[in-house]
Write a protein that holds these residues in place. Structure first.
Motif, PDB file in Angstrom:
ATOM      1  N   SER A  25       6.546 -25.398  -0.667  1.00 52.65           N
ATOM      2  CA  SER A  25       5.698 -25.023   0.458  1.00 52.65           C
ATOM      3  C   SER A  25       4.383 -25.771   0.396  1.00 52.65           C
ATOM      4  N   GLY A  26       3.729 -25.871   1.544  1.00 48.87           N
ATOM      5  CA  GLY A  26       2.405 -26.460   1.593  1.00 48.87           C
ATOM      6  C   GLY A  26       2.360 -27.972   1.726  1.00 48.87           C
ATOM      7  N   TYR A  27       3.515 -28.627   1.901  1.00 44.50           N
ATOM      8  CA  TYR A  27       3.472 -30.087   2.048  1.00 44.50           C
ATOM      9  C   TYR A  27       3.294 -30.451   3.513  1.00 44.50           C
ATOM     10  N   THR A  28       2.476 -31.499   3.761  1.00 43.29           N
ATOM     11  CA  THR A  28       2.139 -31.834   5.137  1.00 43.29           C
ATOM     12  C   THR A  28       2.373 -33.294   5.482  1.00 43.29           C
ATOM     13  N   TYR A  29       2.643 -34.156   4.499  1.00 43.04           N
ATOM     14  CA  TYR A  29       2.797 -35.567   4.767  1.00 43.04           C
ATOM     15  C   TYR A  29       4.123 -35.849   5.484  1.00 43.04           C
ATOM     16  N   SER A  30       4.163 -36.940   6.206  1.00 42.62           N
ATOM     17  CA  SER A  30       5.342 -37.240   7.012  1.00 42.62           C
ATOM     18  C   SER A  30       6.410 -37.981   6.227  1.00 42.62           C
ATOM     19  N   TYR A  31       6.053 -38.592   5.096  1.00 40.86           N
ATOM     20  CA  TYR A  31       7.061 -39.238   4.257  1.00 40.86           C
ATOM     21  C   TYR A  31       6.761 -38.898   2.808  1.00 40.86           C
ATOM     22  N   TYR A  32       7.798 -38.696   2.029  1.00 43.04           N
ATOM     23  CA  TYR A  32       7.603 -38.179   0.677  1.00 43.04           C
ATOM     24  C   TYR A  32       8.903 -38.204  -0.122  1.00 43.04           C
ATOM     25  N   GLY A  47      13.776 -38.804 -14.957  1.00 39.42           N
ATOM     26  CA  GLY A  47      14.225 -38.556 -13.604  1.00 39.42           C
ATOM     27  C   GLY A  47      15.725 -38.344 -13.551  1.00 39.42           C
ATOM     28  N   VAL A  48      16.141 -37.364 -12.764  1.00 41.37           N
ATOM     29  CA  VAL A  48      17.560 -37.053 -12.590  1.00 41.37           C
ATOM     30  C   VAL A  48      18.026 -37.508 -11.210  1.00 41.37           C
ATOM     31  N   ALA A  49      17.318 -37.071 -10.187  1.00 39.00           N
ATOM     32  CA  ALA A  49      17.662 -37.416  -8.811  1.00 39.00           C
ATOM     33  C   ALA A  49      16.450 -37.196  -7.929  1.00 39.00           C
ATOM     34  N   THR A  50      16.367 -37.966  -6.871  1.00 41.34           N
ATOM     35  CA  THR A  50      15.283 -37.772  -5.929  1.00 41.34           C
ATOM     36  C   THR A  50      15.768 -38.076  -4.526  1.00 41.34           C
ATOM     37  N   ILE A  51      15.118 -37.486  -3.548  1.00 46.25           N
ATOM     38  CA  ILE A  51      15.462 -37.719  -2.154  1.00 46.25           C
ATOM     39  C   ILE A  51      14.195 -38.111  -1.416  1.00 46.25           C
ATOM     40  N   TYR A  52      14.291 -39.241  -0.726  1.00 45.66           N
ATOM     41  CA  TYR A  52      13.153 -39.752   0.029  1.00 45.66           C
ATOM     42  C   TYR A  52      13.355 -39.415   1.496  1.00 45.66           C
ATOM     43  N   THR A  53      12.328 -38.840   2.107  1.00 44.37           N
ATOM     44  CA  THR A  53      12.348 -38.562   3.540  1.00 44.37           C
ATOM     45  C   THR A  53      11.318 -39.453   4.205  1.00 44.37           C
TER      46      THR A  53
END
Length: 129
Positions: A25-32, A47-53
């Motif tokens: 919660s509390g995230y406001t950026y458009s890409y992350y 690092g195990v896994a990450t997802i970029y939006t």
């Protein structure tokens, strides 16, 4: 202020499955990036896994070689929750698992723990042989 709360850890026998959840919660950026990391006793956080939006909502997933084909990272935007489905678990997967958030372009550092500035408290995963 971003808040991350993990849940779903536990003990399982080798070959079993677990699903970790991370309420963000509390995230406001458009890409992350939203990712999963783990740290075993005496070892560095990895690092195990990450997802970029992206700013257009397009998502790309990345995995450490050690978990490819066994783990799946996903997001439920409506629930503001990040997941890690872990199948075919091995004793070497035993670690504290953390979710993390970073609102900037990371490129090839996307699975480098030191590049992330927002962390949850962690959830323990123990795999017995």
């Amino acid at each position: 202020q971003v808040q991350l709360v993990e849940s779903g850890g536990g003990s399982v026998q080798a070959g079993g499955s677990l699903r970790l959840s991370c309420a963000i919660s509390g995230y406001t950026y458009s890409y992350y990036y939203m990712g999963w990391f783990r740290q075993a006793p005496g070892k560095e956080r990895e690092g195990v896994a990450t997802i970029y939006t992206s700013s257009t909502g397009f998502r790309t997933t990345y995995y450490a070689d050690s978990v490819k084909g066994r783990f799946t990272i996903s997001r439920d935007t409506a629930k503001n929750t990040l997941y890690l489905q872990m199948n075919s678990l091995k004793p070497e997967d035993t670690a504290m698992y953390y979710c993390a958030y970073e609102p900037r372009a990371l490129g090839s550092d996307r699975l480098v723990a030191s590049k992330y500035s927002n962390w949850g408290q962690g959830t323990q995963v123990t795999v017995s042989s």
